[in-house]
Design a protein around this motif. Sequence first.
Motif, PDB file in Angstrom:
ATOM      1  N   PHE A 132       0.019 -18.982  -9.639  1.00 42.87           N
ATOM      2  CA  PHE A 132      -0.476 -19.379 -10.953  1.00 42.87           C
ATOM      3  C   PHE A 132      -1.514 -20.497 -10.925  1.00 42.87           C
ATOM      4  CE2 PHE A 132       4.120 -18.180 -11.458  1.00 42.87           C
ATOM      5  CZ  PHE A 132       3.879 -16.908 -11.970  1.00 42.87           C
ATOM      6  N   GLY A 133      -1.878 -20.968  -9.740  1.00 44.35           N
ATOM      7  CA  GLY A 133      -2.865 -22.027  -9.644  1.00 44.35           C
ATOM      8  C   GLY A 133      -2.399 -23.350 -10.209  1.00 44.35           C
ATOM      9  N   ILE A 134      -1.105 -23.615 -10.116  1.00 48.83           N
ATOM     10  CA  ILE A 134      -0.516 -24.834 -10.679  1.00 48.83           C
ATOM     11  C   ILE A 134      -0.051 -25.733  -9.530  1.00 48.83           C
ATOM     12  CG2 ILE A 134       1.351 -25.803 -12.081  1.00 48.83           C
ATOM     13  CD1 ILE A 134       1.342 -23.104 -13.618  1.00 48.83           C
ATOM     14  N   ASP A 135      -0.551 -26.953  -9.472  1.00 50.64           N
ATOM     15  CA  ASP A 135      -0.130 -27.922  -8.466  1.00 50.64           C
ATOM     16  C   ASP A 135       1.099 -28.671  -8.972  1.00 50.64           C
ATOM     17  OD1 ASP A 135      -2.075 -27.415  -6.515  1.00 50.64           O
ATOM     18  OD2 ASP A 135      -3.551 -28.622  -7.598  1.00 50.64           O
ATOM     19  N   VAL A 136       2.174 -28.603  -8.213  1.00 49.46           N
ATOM     20  CA  VAL A 136       3.445 -29.228  -8.577  1.00 49.46           C
ATOM     21  C   VAL A 136       3.688 -30.414  -7.657  1.00 49.46           C
ATOM     22  CG1 VAL A 136       5.929 -28.887  -8.807  1.00 49.46           C
ATOM     23  CG2 VAL A 136       4.358 -27.022  -9.393  1.00 49.46           C
ATOM     24  N   ILE A 137       4.041 -31.554  -8.232  1.00 54.77           N
ATOM     25  CA  ILE A 137       4.297 -32.768  -7.459  1.00 54.77           C
ATOM     26  C   ILE A 137       5.622 -32.643  -6.714  1.00 54.77           C
ATOM     27  CG2 ILE A 137       4.757 -35.253  -7.619  1.00 54.77           C
ATOM     28  CD1 ILE A 137       2.899 -35.301 -10.054  1.00 54.77           C
ATOM     29  N   LYS A 138       5.625 -33.049  -5.458  1.00 50.23           N
ATOM     30  CA  LYS A 138       6.838 -33.008  -4.647  1.00 50.23           C
ATOM     31  C   LYS A 138       7.744 -34.180  -4.994  1.00 50.23           C
ATOM     32  CE  LYS A 138       8.396 -33.225   0.170  1.00 50.23           C
ATOM     33  NZ  LYS A 138       7.954 -33.312   1.585  1.00 50.23           N
ATOM     34  N   GLY A 139       9.030 -33.889  -5.258  1.00 50.49           N
ATOM     35  CA  GLY A 139       9.992 -34.958  -5.513  1.00 50.49           C
ATOM     36  C   GLY A 139      10.651 -34.824  -6.861  1.00 50.49           C
ATOM     37  N   ASP A 140      11.186 -35.961  -7.348  1.00 48.58           N
ATOM     38  CA  ASP A 140      11.836 -35.978  -8.661  1.00 48.58           C
ATOM     39  C   ASP A 140      10.940 -36.712  -9.658  1.00 48.58           C
ATOM     40  OD1 ASP A 140      12.162 -38.710  -8.201  1.00 48.58           O
ATOM     41  OD2 ASP A 140      14.252 -38.501  -7.581  1.00 48.58           O
ATOM     42  N   LEU A 141      11.445 -36.905 -10.877  1.00 45.91           N
ATOM     43  CA  LEU A 141      10.615 -37.479 -11.933  1.00 45.91           C
ATOM     44  C   LEU A 141      10.172 -38.902 -11.610  1.00 45.91           C
ATOM     45  CD1 LEU A 141       9.354 -37.146 -14.710  1.00 45.91           C
ATOM     46  CD2 LEU A 141      11.521 -37.898 -15.723  1.00 45.91           C
ATOM     47  N   VAL A 142      11.060 -39.698 -11.050  1.00 42.80           N
ATOM     48  CA  VAL A 142      10.703 -41.083 -10.715  1.00 42.80           C
ATOM     49  C   VAL A 142       9.615 -41.118  -9.650  1.00 42.80           C
ATOM     50  CG1 VAL A 142      11.562 -43.255  -9.778  1.00 42.80           C
ATOM     51  CG2 VAL A 142      12.958 -41.970 -11.408  1.00 42.80           C
ATOM     52  N   ASP A 143       9.702 -40.199  -8.674  1.00 41.87           N
ATOM     53  CA  ASP A 143       8.698 -40.149  -7.604  1.00 41.87           C
ATOM     54  C   ASP A 143       7.286 -39.924  -8.149  1.00 41.87           C
ATOM     55  OD1 ASP A 143      10.654 -40.415  -5.645  1.00 41.87           O
ATOM     56  OD2 ASP A 143      10.961 -38.250  -5.474  1.00 41.87           O
ATOM     57  N   ALA A 144       7.183 -39.188  -9.268  1.00 44.13           N
ATOM     58  CA  ALA A 144       5.870 -38.818  -9.809  1.00 44.13           C
ATOM     59  C   ALA A 144       5.121 -40.015 -10.394  1.00 44.13           C
ATOM     60  CB  ALA A 144       6.036 -37.742 -10.873  1.00 44.13           C
ATOM     61  N   ARG A 145       5.822 -41.009 -10.908  1.00 40.37           N
ATOM     62  CA  ARG A 145       5.220 -42.239 -11.443  1.00 40.37           C
ATOM     63  C   ARG A 145       4.156 -41.942 -12.506  1.00 40.37           C
ATOM     64  NH1 ARG A 145       4.565 -46.058  -5.977  1.00 40.37           N
ATOM     65  NH2 ARG A 145       6.776 -45.988  -5.398  1.00 40.37           N
ATOM     66  N   PHE A 146       4.534 -41.139 -13.483  1.00 35.94           N
ATOM     67  CA  PHE A 146       3.605 -40.831 -14.571  1.00 35.94           C
ATOM     68  C   PHE A 146       3.395 -42.064 -15.448  1.00 35.94           C
ATOM     69  CE2 PHE A 146       5.460 -36.487 -13.893  1.00 35.94           C
ATOM     70  CZ  PHE A 146       4.288 -35.886 -13.457  1.00 35.94           C
ATOM     71  N   PRO A 147       2.218 -42.216 -16.047  1.00 39.82           N
ATOM     72  CA  PRO A 147       1.979 -43.345 -16.971  1.00 39.82           C
ATOM     73  C   PRO A 147       2.846 -43.254 -18.220  1.00 39.82           C
ATOM     74  CG  PRO A 147      -0.088 -42.306 -16.274  1.00 39.82           C
ATOM     75  CD  PRO A 147       1.014 -41.393 -15.845  1.00 39.82           C
ATOM     76  N   ASP A 148       3.016 -44.375 -18.891  1.00 38.78           N
ATOM     77  CA  ASP A 148       3.746 -44.402 -20.161  1.00 38.78           C
ATOM     78  C   ASP A 148       3.092 -43.465 -21.182  1.00 38.78           C
ATOM     79  OD1 ASP A 148       5.272 -46.344 -18.997  1.00 38.78           O
ATOM     80  OD2 ASP A 148       4.545 -47.998 -20.241  1.00 38.78           O
ATOM     81  N   LYS A 149       3.936 -42.819 -21.974  1.00 34.59           N
ATOM     82  CA  LYS A 149       3.502 -42.021 -23.128  1.00 34.59           C
ATOM     83  C   LYS A 149       2.371 -41.049 -22.772  1.00 34.59           C
ATOM     84  CE  LYS A 149       4.782 -45.852 -26.180  1.00 34.59           C
ATOM     85  NZ  LYS A 149       6.172 -45.413 -26.238  1.00 34.59           N
ATOM     86  N   SER A 150       2.578 -40.295 -21.699  1.00 37.27           N
ATOM     87  CA  SER A 150       1.517 -39.417 -21.215  1.00 37.27           C
ATOM     88  C   SER A 150       1.744 -37.936 -21.505  1.00 37.27           C
ATOM     89  CB  SER A 150       1.316 -39.611 -19.707  1.00 37.27           C
ATOM     90  OG  SER A 150       2.528 -39.463 -18.994  1.00 37.27           O
ATOM     91  N   PHE A 151       2.888 -37.583 -22.146  1.00 36.70           N
ATOM     92  CA  PHE A 151       3.170 -36.174 -22.397  1.00 36.70           C
ATOM     93  C   PHE A 151       3.546 -35.933 -23.860  1.00 36.70           C
ATOM     94  CE2 PHE A 151       3.838 -36.500 -17.844  1.00 36.70           C
ATOM     95  CZ  PHE A 151       3.134 -35.394 -17.394  1.00 36.70           C
ATOM     96  N   ASP A 152       3.098 -34.781 -24.359  1.00 32.87           N
ATOM     97  CA  ASP A 152       3.470 -34.350 -25.699  1.00 32.87           C
ATOM     98  C   ASP A 152       4.833 -33.668 -25.711  1.00 32.87           C
ATOM     99  OD1 ASP A 152       0.830 -34.738 -27.339  1.00 32.87           O
ATOM    100  OD2 ASP A 152       0.217 -33.788 -25.456  1.00 32.87           O
ATOM    101  N   ALA A 153       5.209 -33.087 -24.605  1.00 32.92           N
ATOM    102  CA  ALA A 153       6.502 -32.416 -24.498  1.00 32.92           C
ATOM    103  C   ALA A 153       7.024 -32.539 -23.075  1.00 32.92           C
ATOM    104  CB  ALA A 153       6.380 -30.944 -24.891  1.00 32.92           C
ATOM    105  N   VAL A 154       8.327 -32.784 -22.952  1.00 29.52           N
ATOM    106  CA  VAL A 154       9.007 -32.835 -21.659  1.00 29.52           C
ATOM    107  C   VAL A 154      10.162 -31.840 -21.715  1.00 29.52           C
ATOM    108  CG1 VAL A 154      10.363 -34.235 -20.064  1.00 29.52           C
ATOM    109  CG2 VAL A 154       8.370 -35.236 -21.199  1.00 29.52           C
ATOM    110  N   VAL A 155      10.230 -30.959 -20.727  1.00 28.16           N
ATOM    111  CA  VAL A 155      11.226 -29.893 -20.706  1.00 28.16           C
ATOM    112  C   VAL A 155      12.183 -30.095 -19.535  1.00 28.16           C
ATOM    113  CG1 VAL A 155      11.581 -27.404 -20.416  1.00 28.16           C
ATOM    114  CG2 VAL A 155       9.687 -28.252 -21.832  1.00 28.16           C
ATOM    115  N   MET A 156      13.485 -30.092 -19.840  1.00 32.63           N
ATOM    116  CA  MET A 156      14.543 -30.102 -18.825  1.00 32.63           C
ATOM    117  C   MET A 156      15.401 -28.866 -19.066  1.00 32.63           C
ATOM    118  SD  MET A 156      15.857 -34.037 -18.923  1.00 32.63           S
ATOM    119  CE  MET A 156      14.738 -35.424 -19.123  1.00 32.63           C
TER     120      MET A 156
END
Length: 248
Positions: free
Chosen positions: A155-179
């Motif tokens: 699908f041409g999608i790059d997925v970060i290796k690890g868990d959510l904490v490992d990714a270190r996304f910036p604050d308030k950077s997503f419109d939706a989070v799915v678990m």
Amino acid sequence: LTVMLFFMQKSGFSVNCKLCGYGHYYLVHHEKKKAAPAPRPGNAAYTISESHLEKPEKIVRCMSCGFVYAIPKETMADLMQDYVDMIDPEYMAEEQGRRSQARTLLKLIGLKKGGRILDIGCGPGFFLAEAKSQGWQVQSVDLSSWARETARERFGIDVIKGDLVDARFPDKSFDAVVMNDLIEHVEDPKSLLREARRILKNDGVLYVSTPDIDSVLARLLRARWWGINKYHLSYFSKKTLEKLFFET
């Protein structure tokens, strides 16, 4: 689940409740020792399609808040390695149905297309592929090398290796989070939820799905219920899931 009134604190093995922190609980399921099932050809120990998975050795219920959780005999490092090694051809055969479920979920989220959506533990990427086709900017993290490679190659999608904490996304950077069928797998659901709240926009949507330990089927089938396996560390009911959300 068969309830055996047995105060685990007296056994010398103490595990505090991950929901309320209380240290007393009683045993609701104890798996009898038996030979491990033969490995499935071509598959690692853990797969997303869970019908073959072993049961946990012990499941207990907190005597304070009623939260049900497992006391695994394996270390967390061993369980995590099984996720890293995961390969699941059987799941790939379910692509049509899984993508149909993804379209339904995207409608349920109900946000305008074109925003940023994060799928935590994406597997081979069926949900992300559907979201991408609808104009979403997609992102994910996953432990499995096979899942990340499949999402990239198919699908041409790059997925970060690890868990959510490992990714270190910036604050308030997503419109939706799915678990989607994820929170039951993690060692510390409160920490996961805090991190998800941090990276979610103020008007964003958090979607969480998990098996219901108080469902009719769970009560009827007890230890034979499909939702019980050794990779599920937390067994939420509507009441305890609401407690997690309101107190985190």
